[in-house]
Design a protein around this motif. Structure first.
Motif, mmCIF file in Angstrom:
data_model
loop_
_atom_site.group_PDB
_atom_site.id
_atom_site.type_symbol
_atom_site.label_atom_id
_atom_site.label_comp_id
_atom_site.label_asym_id
_atom_site.label_seq_id
_atom_site.Cartn_x
_atom_site.Cartn_y
_atom_site.Cartn_z
ATOM 1 N N VAL A 274 -13.694 -1.908 3.739
ATOM 2 C CA VAL A 274 -13.237 -0.537 3.942
ATOM 3 C C VAL A 274 -12.368 -0.127 2.768
ATOM 4 C CG1 VAL A 274 -13.374 -0.608 6.458
ATOM 5 C CG2 VAL A 274 -11.279 -1.366 5.325
ATOM 6 N N ALA A 275 -12.440 1.146 2.411
ATOM 7 C CA ALA A 275 -11.686 1.675 1.268
ATOM 8 C C ALA A 275 -10.845 2.850 1.736
ATOM 9 C CB ALA A 275 -12.642 2.112 0.156
ATOM 10 N N PHE A 276 -9.543 2.760 1.521
ATOM 11 C CA PHE A 276 -8.624 3.812 1.919
ATOM 12 C C PHE A 276 -7.740 4.200 0.721
ATOM 13 C CE2 PHE A 276 -9.563 1.855 6.024
ATOM 14 C CZ PHE A 276 -9.738 2.971 6.839
ATOM 15 N N SER A 277 -7.223 5.420 0.784
ATOM 16 C CA SER A 277 -6.275 5.866 -0.235
ATOM 17 C C SER A 277 -5.041 4.968 -0.217
ATOM 18 C CB SER A 277 -5.867 7.317 0.016
ATOM 19 O OG SER A 277 -4.790 7.686 -0.829
ATOM 20 N N LYS A 278 -4.567 4.645 -1.401
ATOM 21 C CA LYS A 278 -3.377 3.800 -1.534
ATOM 22 C C LYS A 278 -2.088 4.609 -1.418
ATOM 23 C CE LYS A 278 -1.236 0.643 -4.899
ATOM 24 N NZ LYS A 278 -1.295 0.118 -6.279
ATOM 25 N N ILE A 279 -2.201 5.927 -1.376
ATOM 26 C CA ILE A 279 -1.025 6.797 -1.413
ATOM 27 C C ILE A 279 -0.575 7.120 -0.001
ATOM 28 C CG2 ILE A 279 -0.073 8.926 -2.342
ATOM 29 C CD1 ILE A 279 -1.102 6.871 -4.411
ATOM 30 N N CYS A 280 0.668 6.783 0.323
ATOM 31 C CA CYS A 280 1.213 7.022 1.662
ATOM 32 C C CYS A 280 1.242 8.516 1.953
ATOM 33 C CB CYS A 280 2.614 6.436 1.767
ATOM 34 S SG CYS A 280 3.385 6.665 3.394
ATOM 35 N N THR A 281 0.929 8.868 3.199
ATOM 36 C CA THR A 281 0.893 10.281 3.587
ATOM 37 C C THR A 281 2.262 10.822 3.961
ATOM 38 O OG1 THR A 281 0.322 9.621 5.855
ATOM 39 C CG2 THR A 281 -1.494 10.141 4.363
ATOM 40 N N HIS A 282 3.308 10.036 3.711
ATOM 41 C CA HIS A 282 4.664 10.537 3.970
ATOM 42 C C HIS A 282 5.202 11.246 2.731
ATOM 43 C CE1 HIS A 282 9.189 9.619 4.622
ATOM 44 N NE2 HIS A 282 8.888 10.798 5.140
ATOM 45 N N VAL A 283 5.609 10.480 1.708
ATOM 46 C CA VAL A 283 6.109 11.100 0.475
ATOM 47 C C VAL A 283 5.362 10.600 -0.765
ATOM 48 C CG1 VAL A 283 8.411 11.614 1.353
ATOM 49 C CG2 VAL A 283 7.973 9.389 0.304
ATOM 50 N N GLY A 284 4.248 9.908 -0.577
ATOM 51 C CA GLY A 284 3.417 9.553 -1.722
ATOM 52 C C GLY A 284 3.714 8.226 -2.375
ATOM 53 N N PHE A 316 3.519 3.308 13.065
ATOM 54 C CA PHE A 316 4.992 3.255 12.971
ATOM 55 C C PHE A 316 5.425 4.006 11.720
ATOM 56 C CE2 PHE A 316 8.973 1.384 11.443
ATOM 57 C CZ PHE A 316 9.767 1.510 12.583
ATOM 58 N N GLY A 317 6.594 4.621 11.804
ATOM 59 C CA GLY A 317 7.188 5.249 10.630
ATOM 60 C C GLY A 317 6.977 6.747 10.584
ATOM 61 N N PRO A 318 7.495 7.377 9.530
ATOM 62 C CA PRO A 318 7.521 8.846 9.449
ATOM 63 C C PRO A 318 6.247 9.500 8.941
ATOM 64 C CG PRO A 318 8.646 7.901 7.552
ATOM 65 C CD PRO A 318 8.251 6.747 8.431
ATOM 66 N N ALA A 319 5.243 8.735 8.500
ATOM 67 C CA ALA A 319 4.014 9.349 7.988
ATOM 68 C C ALA A 319 3.363 10.201 9.073
ATOM 69 C CB ALA A 319 3.049 8.281 7.491
ATOM 70 N N GLY A 320 2.800 11.333 8.669
ATOM 71 C CA GLY A 320 2.254 12.272 9.636
ATOM 72 C C GLY A 320 0.753 12.219 9.796
ATOM 73 N N HIS A 321 0.038 11.519 8.909
ATOM 74 C CA HIS A 321 -1.425 11.492 8.957
ATOM 75 C C HIS A 321 -1.925 10.099 8.633
ATOM 76 C CE1 HIS A 321 -1.996 15.898 9.183
ATOM 77 N NE2 HIS A 321 -0.928 15.955 8.417
ATOM 78 N N PRO A 322 -3.129 9.751 9.126
ATOM 79 C CA PRO A 322 -3.743 8.487 8.696
ATOM 80 C C PRO A 322 -4.064 8.528 7.205
ATOM 81 C CG PRO A 322 -4.839 9.393 10.647
ATOM 82 C CD PRO A 322 -3.932 10.471 10.120
ATOM 83 N N LEU A 323 -4.286 7.352 6.627
ATOM 84 C CA LEU A 323 -4.707 7.290 5.232
ATOM 85 C C LEU A 323 -6.156 7.779 5.127
ATOM 86 C CD1 LEU A 323 -3.331 3.750 4.296
ATOM 87 C CD2 LEU A 323 -2.319 5.975 3.698
ATOM 88 N N PRO A 324 -6.465 8.666 4.181
ATOM 89 C CA PRO A 324 -7.853 9.109 4.023
ATOM 90 C C PRO A 324 -8.762 7.945 3.632
ATOM 91 C CG PRO A 324 -6.335 10.608 2.912
ATOM 92 C CD PRO A 324 -5.538 9.400 3.293
ATOM 93 N N GLN A 325 -9.966 7.927 4.194
ATOM 94 C CA GLN A 325 -10.930 6.873 3.899
ATOM 95 C C GLN A 325 -11.985 7.390 2.930
ATOM 96 O OE1 GLN A 325 -13.024 5.283 7.279
ATOM 97 N NE2 GLN A 325 -14.071 3.696 6.088
#
Length: 354
Positions: A274-284, A316-325
């Motif tokens: 599986v391949a997901f974005s490495k950039i956190c959806t909280h503050v990047g 868990f944590g403040p991120a608001g969205h899943p990581l884009p796949q």
């Protein structure tokens, strides 16, 4: 032998301390810690010499004018100096010409306003001190009237109405300084339009190992490992390399297909990779911590945790969205490739994300 009740005859009366008796105790006649009060008021040169007052007025006005010129210089520097220009300035060495110009002009502008105000207060405004005893918090009508009277007297003593040169140049300096902040708003535009919704990934682009810079094969991604990839064609010498990498950074993990809970995630994977974005959806922040037993990845900045076996949803944590796949497959030569771009914007959430 005769006895005497008075002071010894060999001590002069004038050298003895004066005493008074109060309730049987002997106390000094005067209070050694009494408030001496304010010293006599001394007039300044400007108070008695109108030529000196005019000279101080011109000095204050000059400081305000310099402030205005520095503000104009700030704006001109921001517009005219390229952001990538480097210049040598002793003793700092090679530094950004734009940062140096902005710092110097804004510093001079603010300093001259402050220096002008201080010089005005020290040389032209009234410096006579008045002592007012403490009073209850609630003011009486007489006190309110006195405050208004003092305010009017202070305005008159500051010569704000009389010194028109100071007044006008001060207004000019104060009016121009906010333009420094307004000009900085230029960096907020133009609007990104749909740029946040597109990355360098597209159908047919190979997945390049970020460490070896070689195309990835499916067998290169092993169970329990975390592999980072970038799109084919993204080169270090590209002036926009860091901007594109911030959107395209990818992490790959191989899971057992039966461990993948999300059907779309399974359809978009290849043999459990599986391949997901490495950039956190909280503050990047870049995500780099992977736990094989739970299939969780952790953002080191604010501990947002994502479950890679369940669509990279936030657990868990403040991120608001899943990581884009990213949907991936293999080409005819066995190399991993992208089958499309991300379907959702990568990185931190924003108000138009939807």
């Amino acid at each position: 032998m005769s006895s005497e009740t008075g002071p010894s005859k060999d001590v002069s009366e004038e050298h003895l301390p004066s005493e008074r008796v109060s309730h049987g105790a002997v106390e000094p006649a005067g209070d050694p810690f009494a408030d001496p009060g304010l010293p006599p008021h001394e007039h300044r040169r400007q108070d008695i010499d109108e030529r000196a007052a005019k000279s101080s007025e011109r000095t204050v006005a000059l400081l305000f004018v310099v402030s205005m010129l520095a503000t104009i210089g700030f704006i001109a520097s921001f517009v005219a100096i390229p952001v990538d220009r480097i210049t040598y300035i002793w003793p700092m060495g090679n530094i950004s010409a734009l940062n140096f110009a902005l710092g110097m002009t804004l510093g001079i502008s603010l300093f001259c306003i402050g220096a002008g105000a201080v010089h005005w207060a020290r040389t032209l405004m009234s410096d006579e001190e008045h002592v007012q005893e403490r009073h209850p918090i609630e003011a009486t009508p007489e006190t309110k009237a006195q405050v208004l009277s003092d305010f009017r007297m202070g305005a008159a003593e500051s010569q704000f109405g009389r010194r028109k040169l100071i007044r006008n140049t001060m207004f000019g300096a104060l009016a121009l300084v906010p333009l420094s902040g307004v000009v900085l708003l230029r960096d907020l535009g133009p609007l990104p339009e749909d740029k946040l919704r597109h990355t360098p990934w597209e159908k047919g682009k190979l997945l390049i190992n970020q460490n070896t810079h070689e195309p990835l094969r499916a067998e290169d991604v092993t169970v329990g490992s975390l592999t980072f990839a970038v799109p084919e064609g993204l080169e270090h010498d590209d002036p926009h390399y860091m901007e594109e990498l911030a959107k395209a950074a990818l992490m790959l993990v191989r899971l057992e297909p039966e461990d993948i809970k999300d059907k779309r995630e399974l359809d978009w994977s290849h043999e459990g990779i599986v391949a997901f974005s490495k950039i956190c959806t909280h503050v990047g922040c870049p995500i780099s911590l992977y736990e094989q037993q739970t299939h969780h990845v952790l953002c080191p900045c604010h501990q947002s945790t994502f479950d890679l076996s369940d669509g990279a949803r936030v657990i868990f944590g403040p991120a608001g969205h899943p990581l884009p796949q990213l949907r991936i497959g293999v080409n005819s030569e066995g190399y991993l490739e992208a089958l499309d771009d991300f379907k959702e914007p990568v990185g931190p959430s924003f108000w138009e994300r939807g």
